[in-house]
Scaffold this motif. Structure first.
Motif, PDB file in Angstrom:
ATOM      1  N   PRO A   6      44.325  22.710  27.604  1.00  0.00           N
ATOM      2  CA  PRO A   6      43.746  21.410  27.981  1.00  0.00           C
ATOM      3  C   PRO A   6      43.004  21.456  29.324  1.00  0.00           C
ATOM      4  N   LYS A   7      43.569  22.163  30.294  1.00  0.00           N
ATOM      5  CA  LYS A   7      42.932  22.247  31.603  1.00  0.00           C
ATOM      6  C   LYS A   7      41.625  23.016  31.524  1.00  0.00           C
ATOM      7  N   LEU A   8      41.640  24.133  30.790  1.00  0.00           N
ATOM      8  CA  LEU A   8      40.437  24.935  30.639  1.00  0.00           C
ATOM      9  C   LEU A   8      39.349  24.137  29.918  1.00  0.00           C
ATOM     10  N   ARG A   9      39.747  23.427  28.886  1.00  0.00           N
ATOM     11  CA  ARG A   9      38.790  22.593  28.162  1.00  0.00           C
ATOM     12  C   ARG A   9      38.145  21.578  29.109  1.00  0.00           C
ATOM     13  N   GLU A  10      38.966  20.941  29.931  1.00  0.00           N
ATOM     14  CA  GLU A  10      38.464  19.935  30.875  1.00  0.00           C
ATOM     15  C   GLU A  10      37.460  20.547  31.857  1.00  0.00           C
ATOM     16  N   ILE A  11      37.787  21.723  32.384  1.00  0.00           N
ATOM     17  CA  ILE A  11      36.900  22.384  33.351  1.00  0.00           C
ATOM     18  C   ILE A  11      35.568  22.756  32.713  1.00  0.00           C
ATOM     19  N   LEU A  12      35.635  23.355  31.518  1.00  0.00           N
ATOM     20  CA  LEU A  12      34.411  23.795  30.853  1.00  0.00           C
ATOM     21  C   LEU A  12      33.541  22.616  30.432  1.00  0.00           C
ATOM     22  N   GLU A  13      34.153  21.552  29.944  1.00  0.00           N
ATOM     23  CA  GLU A  13      33.383  20.377  29.551  1.00  0.00           C
ATOM     24  C   GLU A  13      32.676  19.767  30.763  1.00  0.00           C
ATOM     25  N   GLU A  14      33.373  19.742  31.891  1.00  0.00           N
ATOM     26  CA  GLU A  14      32.783  19.186  33.110  1.00  0.00           C
ATOM     27  C   GLU A  14      31.591  20.023  33.583  1.00  0.00           C
ATOM     28  N   ARG A  15      31.735  21.342  33.512  1.00  0.00           N
ATOM     29  CA  ARG A  15      30.680  22.214  34.025  1.00  0.00           C
ATOM     30  C   ARG A  15      29.518  22.390  33.054  1.00  0.00           C
ATOM     31  N   LEU A  16      29.760  22.186  31.769  1.00  0.00           N
ATOM     32  CA  LEU A  16      28.716  22.431  30.775  1.00  0.00           C
ATOM     33  C   LEU A  16      28.053  21.159  30.245  1.00  0.00           C
ATOM     34  N   THR A  17      28.596  20.018  30.600  1.00  0.00           N
ATOM     35  CA  THR A  17      28.009  18.759  30.139  1.00  0.00           C
ATOM     36  C   THR A  17      26.672  18.499  30.838  1.00  0.00           C
ATOM     37  N   SER A  18      25.671  18.157  30.059  1.00  0.00           N
ATOM     38  CA  SER A  18      24.371  17.790  30.625  1.00  0.00           C
ATOM     39  C   SER A  18      23.596  17.001  29.575  1.00  0.00           C
ATOM     40  N   GLU A  19      22.467  16.476  29.986  1.00  0.00           N
ATOM     41  CA  GLU A  19      21.637  15.691  29.074  1.00  0.00           C
ATOM     42  C   GLU A  19      21.170  16.564  27.921  1.00  0.00           C
ATOM     43  N   ASN A  20      21.092  15.981  26.749  1.00  0.00           N
ATOM     44  CA  ASN A  20      20.652  16.678  25.532  1.00  0.00           C
ATOM     45  C   ASN A  20      21.619  17.766  25.072  1.00  0.00           C
ATOM     46  N   ARG A  21      22.904  17.625  25.461  1.00  0.00           N
ATOM     47  CA  ARG A  21      23.916  18.545  24.972  1.00  0.00           C
ATOM     48  C   ARG A  21      25.047  17.793  24.312  1.00  0.00           C
ATOM     49  N   LYS A  22      25.615  18.414  23.308  1.00  0.00           N
ATOM     50  CA  LYS A  22      26.769  17.843  22.611  1.00  0.00           C
ATOM     51  C   LYS A  22      27.900  18.866  22.680  1.00  0.00           C
TER      52      LYS A  22
END
Length: 269
Positions: A6-22
Protein backbone atom coordinates in the motif's frame (compact mmCIF):
# COMPACT_ATOMS: atom_id res chain seq x y z
CA UNK A 1 11.18 2.57 7.02
CA UNK A 2 9.44 -0.71 6.28
CA UNK A 3 8.03 -0.63 2.77
CA UNK A 4 4.63 -2.23 2.13
CA UNK A 5 2.55 -2.72 -1.00
CA UNK A 6 0.00 0.00 0.00
CA UNK A 7 2.78 2.46 0.83
CA UNK A 8 4.66 1.74 -2.38
CA UNK A 9 1.48 2.12 -4.39
CA UNK A 10 0.83 5.50 -2.74
CA UNK A 11 4.37 6.75 -3.47
CA UNK A 12 4.34 5.64 -7.11
CA UNK A 13 0.87 7.05 -7.78
CA UNK A 14 1.93 10.39 -6.31
CA UNK A 15 5.11 10.57 -8.38
CA UNK A 16 3.63 9.28 -11.64
CA UNK A 17 0.31 11.10 -11.66
CA UNK A 18 0.07 13.84 -14.28
CA UNK A 19 -2.30 15.30 -16.83
CA UNK A 20 -3.39 12.91 -19.58
CA UNK A 21 -2.43 9.86 -17.53
CA UNK A 22 -4.56 7.11 -16.08
CA UNK A 23 -3.29 4.92 -13.22
CA UNK A 24 -5.00 1.59 -12.56
CA UNK A 25 -4.28 -0.73 -9.65
CA UNK A 26 -4.83 -4.49 -9.93
CA UNK A 27 -5.28 -5.65 -6.34
CA UNK A 28 -5.26 -9.37 -7.17
CA UNK A 29 -1.91 -9.20 -8.95
CA UNK A 30 -0.40 -6.25 -7.03
CA UNK A 31 0.26 -4.45 -10.30
CA UNK A 32 0.13 -0.76 -11.11
CA UNK A 33 -0.57 0.27 -14.68
CA UNK A 34 0.30 3.75 -15.90
CA UNK A 35 -1.33 4.70 -19.20
CA UNK A 36 -1.12 7.63 -21.56
CA UNK A 37 -4.79 8.53 -22.01
CA UNK A 38 -4.26 9.91 -25.51
CA UNK A 39 -2.32 6.92 -26.81
CA UNK A 40 -4.14 4.24 -24.80
CA UNK A 41 -0.72 2.72 -24.21
CA UNK A 42 1.08 2.23 -20.96
CA UNK A 43 3.42 0.38 -18.62
CA UNK A 44 2.45 -2.27 -16.06
CA UNK A 45 4.57 -2.44 -12.92
CA UNK A 46 4.67 -5.44 -10.59
CA UNK A 47 5.02 -4.12 -7.03
CA UNK A 48 6.39 -7.11 -5.02
CA UNK A 49 9.77 -7.17 -6.83
CA UNK A 50 10.19 -3.46 -6.09
CA UNK A 51 9.63 -4.17 -2.39
CA UNK A 52 12.53 -6.66 -2.51
CA UNK A 53 14.78 -4.14 -4.24
CA UNK A 54 13.79 -1.41 -1.76
CA UNK A 55 15.15 -3.51 1.11
CA UNK A 56 18.62 -3.28 -0.45
CA UNK A 57 18.61 -0.08 -2.49
CA UNK A 58 16.09 2.06 -0.53
CA UNK A 59 14.87 5.19 -2.37
CA UNK A 60 17.05 4.40 -5.37
CA UNK A 61 14.79 1.45 -6.17
CA UNK A 62 11.78 3.76 -6.46
CA UNK A 63 13.72 6.37 -8.42
CA UNK A 64 14.71 3.72 -10.96
CA UNK A 65 11.10 2.61 -11.46
CA UNK A 66 9.85 6.17 -11.91
CA UNK A 67 12.62 6.92 -14.41
CA UNK A 68 11.90 3.72 -16.35
CA UNK A 69 8.18 4.49 -16.59
CA UNK A 70 8.68 8.13 -17.59
CA UNK A 71 11.16 7.26 -20.32
CA UNK A 72 9.06 4.35 -21.60
CA UNK A 73 5.97 6.57 -21.90
CA UNK A 74 8.00 9.17 -23.81
CA UNK A 75 9.20 6.47 -26.18
CA UNK A 76 5.64 5.32 -26.83
CA UNK A 77 4.69 8.81 -27.91
CA UNK A 78 7.63 9.14 -30.32
CA UNK A 79 7.37 7.97 -33.96
CA UNK A 80 9.36 4.77 -34.45
CA UNK A 81 11.23 3.93 -37.65
CA UNK A 82 13.78 1.20 -38.24
CA UNK A 83 15.04 2.51 -41.56
CA UNK A 84 17.78 5.02 -40.93
CA UNK A 85 18.28 3.77 -37.38
CA UNK A 86 19.91 0.43 -38.16
CA UNK A 87 22.86 1.16 -35.86
CA UNK A 88 20.47 1.32 -32.90
CA UNK A 89 19.03 -2.19 -33.22
CA UNK A 90 20.19 -4.77 -30.66
CA UNK A 91 19.11 -8.15 -29.31
CA UNK A 92 17.99 -8.27 -25.69
CA UNK A 93 17.68 -11.30 -23.42
CA UNK A 94 14.55 -11.69 -21.30
CA UNK A 95 13.10 -14.44 -19.11
CA UNK A 96 10.51 -16.79 -20.56
CA UNK A 97 7.90 -15.14 -18.30
CA UNK A 98 8.34 -11.86 -20.19
CA UNK A 99 5.31 -10.97 -22.39
CA UNK A 100 5.39 -12.19 -25.97
CA UNK A 101 2.91 -9.58 -27.18
CA UNK A 102 2.60 -5.80 -27.08
CA UNK A 103 -0.09 -4.11 -24.96
CA UNK A 104 -2.32 -4.08 -28.03
CA UNK A 105 -1.88 -7.76 -28.79
CA UNK A 106 0.76 -7.48 -31.49
CA UNK A 107 3.41 -10.18 -31.71
CA UNK A 108 6.89 -9.14 -30.59
CA UNK A 109 9.79 -10.39 -32.69
CA UNK A 110 11.15 -13.29 -30.62
CA UNK A 111 13.61 -16.17 -30.91
CA UNK A 112 13.90 -19.08 -28.52
CA UNK A 113 17.17 -19.19 -26.59
CA UNK A 114 17.23 -21.57 -23.59
CA UNK A 115 14.60 -23.16 -21.34
CA UNK A 116 14.92 -20.05 -19.14
CA UNK A 117 15.39 -17.26 -21.67
CA UNK A 118 14.22 -15.76 -24.96
CA UNK A 119 15.74 -13.29 -27.40
CA UNK A 120 13.84 -10.09 -28.18
CA UNK A 121 14.94 -7.21 -30.41
CA UNK A 122 15.07 -3.56 -29.41
CA UNK A 123 15.44 -0.18 -31.05
CA UNK A 124 17.66 1.92 -28.80
CA UNK A 125 16.19 5.39 -28.27
CA UNK A 126 18.92 6.77 -26.03
CA UNK A 127 17.51 6.85 -22.51
CA UNK A 128 15.12 3.99 -23.22
CA UNK A 129 14.29 1.48 -25.94
CA UNK A 130 11.35 0.06 -27.87
CA UNK A 131 10.91 -3.66 -28.40
CA UNK A 132 10.44 -4.46 -32.07
CA UNK A 133 7.22 -6.19 -33.05
CA UNK A 134 6.29 -7.90 -36.29
CA UNK A 135 4.06 -5.01 -37.41
CA UNK A 136 6.99 -2.61 -37.23
CA UNK A 137 8.99 -4.96 -39.46
CA UNK A 138 6.16 -5.39 -41.97
CA UNK A 139 5.44 -1.65 -42.04
CA UNK A 140 8.92 -0.95 -43.40
CA UNK A 141 8.91 -3.92 -45.77
CA UNK A 142 11.77 -5.53 -43.88
CA UNK A 143 12.37 -9.23 -43.46
CA UNK A 144 12.62 -10.33 -39.82
CA UNK A 145 15.98 -11.96 -40.57
CA UNK A 146 17.31 -8.53 -41.49
CA UNK A 147 16.55 -7.35 -37.95
CA UNK A 148 18.32 -10.39 -36.52
CA UNK A 149 21.43 -9.94 -38.66
CA UNK A 150 21.70 -6.20 -37.94
CA UNK A 151 21.17 -6.76 -34.20
CA UNK A 152 23.89 -9.43 -33.98
CA UNK A 153 26.29 -7.28 -36.00
CA UNK A 154 25.72 -4.30 -33.69
CA UNK A 155 26.17 -6.51 -30.64
CA UNK A 156 29.56 -7.67 -31.88
CA UNK A 157 30.65 -4.04 -32.22
CA UNK A 158 30.16 -3.36 -28.50
CA UNK A 159 33.18 -3.39 -26.22
CA UNK A 160 33.53 -6.16 -23.64
CA UNK A 161 35.41 -4.80 -20.62
CA UNK A 162 35.75 -7.52 -17.99
CA UNK A 163 36.53 -7.06 -14.32
CA UNK A 164 38.15 -10.08 -12.67
CA UNK A 165 37.68 -11.20 -9.09
CA UNK A 166 39.20 -14.34 -7.55
CA UNK A 167 37.35 -15.96 -4.65
CA UNK A 168 38.16 -19.33 -3.06
CA UNK A 169 40.53 -20.22 -5.88
CA UNK A 170 37.91 -19.56 -8.58
CA UNK A 171 38.00 -16.71 -11.09
CA UNK A 172 34.94 -14.59 -11.85
CA UNK A 173 34.72 -12.13 -14.73
CA UNK A 174 32.04 -9.42 -14.64
CA UNK A 175 30.76 -7.45 -17.62
CA UNK A 176 28.75 -4.49 -16.34
CA UNK A 177 28.78 -1.46 -18.67
CA UNK A 178 25.13 -0.54 -17.93
CA UNK A 179 24.46 0.07 -21.62
CA UNK A 180 21.38 -2.17 -21.48
CA UNK A 181 23.04 -5.01 -23.41
CA UNK A 182 25.41 -6.63 -20.92
CA UNK A 183 23.38 -9.84 -20.65
CA UNK A 184 22.84 -9.76 -24.43
CA UNK A 185 26.55 -10.30 -24.95
CA UNK A 186 25.93 -13.95 -24.15
CA UNK A 187 24.88 -14.02 -27.83
CA UNK A 188 28.32 -12.83 -28.96
CA UNK A 189 29.81 -16.10 -30.18
CA UNK A 190 33.30 -14.61 -30.46
CA UNK A 191 33.28 -13.52 -26.83
CA UNK A 192 31.92 -16.86 -25.68
CA UNK A 193 34.58 -18.79 -27.58
CA UNK A 194 37.27 -16.49 -26.19
CA UNK A 195 36.14 -17.18 -22.61
CA UNK A 196 35.86 -20.92 -23.28
CA UNK A 197 39.50 -20.97 -24.34
CA UNK A 198 40.55 -18.71 -21.46
CA UNK A 199 39.25 -20.73 -18.51
CA UNK A 200 41.37 -23.37 -16.79
CA UNK A 201 38.48 -25.20 -15.12
CA UNK A 202 34.78 -25.44 -16.04
CA UNK A 203 33.10 -22.44 -17.68
CA UNK A 204 29.80 -21.41 -16.09
CA UNK A 205 27.83 -18.31 -17.07
CA UNK A 206 25.14 -16.25 -15.35
CA UNK A 207 22.82 -13.52 -16.66
CA UNK A 208 20.83 -12.59 -13.53
CA UNK A 209 19.59 -9.29 -14.98
CA UNK A 210 19.99 -7.26 -18.17
CA UNK A 211 22.93 -5.18 -16.91
CA UNK A 212 25.39 -7.89 -15.92
CA UNK A 213 27.05 -10.93 -17.45
CA UNK A 214 29.14 -13.21 -15.24
CA UNK A 215 31.72 -15.70 -16.49
CA UNK A 216 32.96 -18.15 -13.88
CA UNK A 217 36.11 -20.23 -14.17
CA UNK A 218 35.12 -22.97 -11.71
CA UNK A 219 38.10 -24.86 -10.28
CA UNK A 220 36.60 -26.43 -7.15
CA UNK A 221 33.20 -27.24 -5.62
CA UNK A 222 33.15 -24.01 -3.61
CA UNK A 223 33.11 -22.12 -6.91
CA UNK A 224 29.56 -23.22 -7.63
CA UNK A 225 28.25 -22.02 -4.26
CA UNK A 226 29.95 -18.65 -4.70
CA UNK A 227 28.49 -18.27 -8.20
CA UNK A 228 25.01 -19.15 -6.93
CA UNK A 229 25.25 -16.50 -4.19
CA UNK A 230 26.50 -13.86 -6.62
CA UNK A 231 23.81 -14.65 -9.15
CA UNK A 232 20.98 -14.50 -6.62
CA UNK A 233 22.27 -11.20 -5.24
CA UNK A 234 22.30 -9.64 -8.71
CA UNK A 235 18.95 -11.22 -9.61
CA UNK A 236 17.14 -9.65 -6.66
CA UNK A 237 18.53 -6.15 -7.26
CA UNK A 238 18.42 -5.81 -11.06
CA UNK A 239 15.89 -3.56 -12.77
CA UNK A 240 15.01 -6.27 -15.30
CA UNK A 241 15.68 -9.73 -13.77
CA UNK A 242 16.33 -12.58 -16.19
CA UNK A 243 17.19 -15.82 -14.38
CA UNK A 244 18.78 -16.90 -11.10
CA UNK A 245 20.04 -20.10 -12.77
CA UNK A 246 23.50 -20.40 -14.28
CA UNK A 247 24.58 -22.20 -17.45
CA UNK A 248 27.32 -24.52 -18.58
CA UNK A 249 28.85 -23.43 -21.88
CA UNK A 250 30.45 -26.08 -24.03
CA UNK A 251 30.99 -26.34 -27.79
CA UNK A 252 28.74 -23.38 -28.53
CA UNK A 253 25.82 -24.62 -26.43
CA UNK A 254 24.28 -23.35 -23.19
CA UNK A 255 22.83 -25.79 -20.70
CA UNK A 256 20.98 -24.55 -17.57
CA UNK A 257 22.22 -26.00 -14.30
CA UNK A 258 20.93 -26.13 -10.76
CA UNK A 259 23.54 -25.19 -8.17
CA UNK A 260 22.66 -26.58 -4.76
CA UNK A 261 24.53 -25.22 -1.73
CA UNK A 262 27.49 -27.36 -0.74
CA UNK A 263 26.76 -29.83 -3.53
CA UNK A 264 27.96 -30.23 -7.06
CA UNK A 265 25.49 -28.89 -9.62
CA UNK A 266 23.06 -31.07 -11.48
CA UNK A 267 22.19 -30.65 -15.12
CA UNK A 268 18.65 -29.57 -15.81
CA UNK A 269 16.77 -32.07 -17.92
Amino acid sequence: MKMTIPKLREILEERLTSENRKIIYNRERDELRVEDSKLNKGITISLPPIISKFEKKKEQAIDEVVYYVEEALKAMAAPIELTGHEKNIYPVIRSTSFPKKTDHGGDLLIDEHTAETRIYYALDLGNTYRLIDEKMVEKENWDSNRVREIARFNLRSLSNPLKKDTVGGNDYYFLNTNDGYDASRILNEGLMKEMEEKVEGTLAISIPHQDVLIFADIKNDMGYDILAQMTMSFYTTGSIPITALSFYYEDGKLEPIFIMAKNRPTRKE
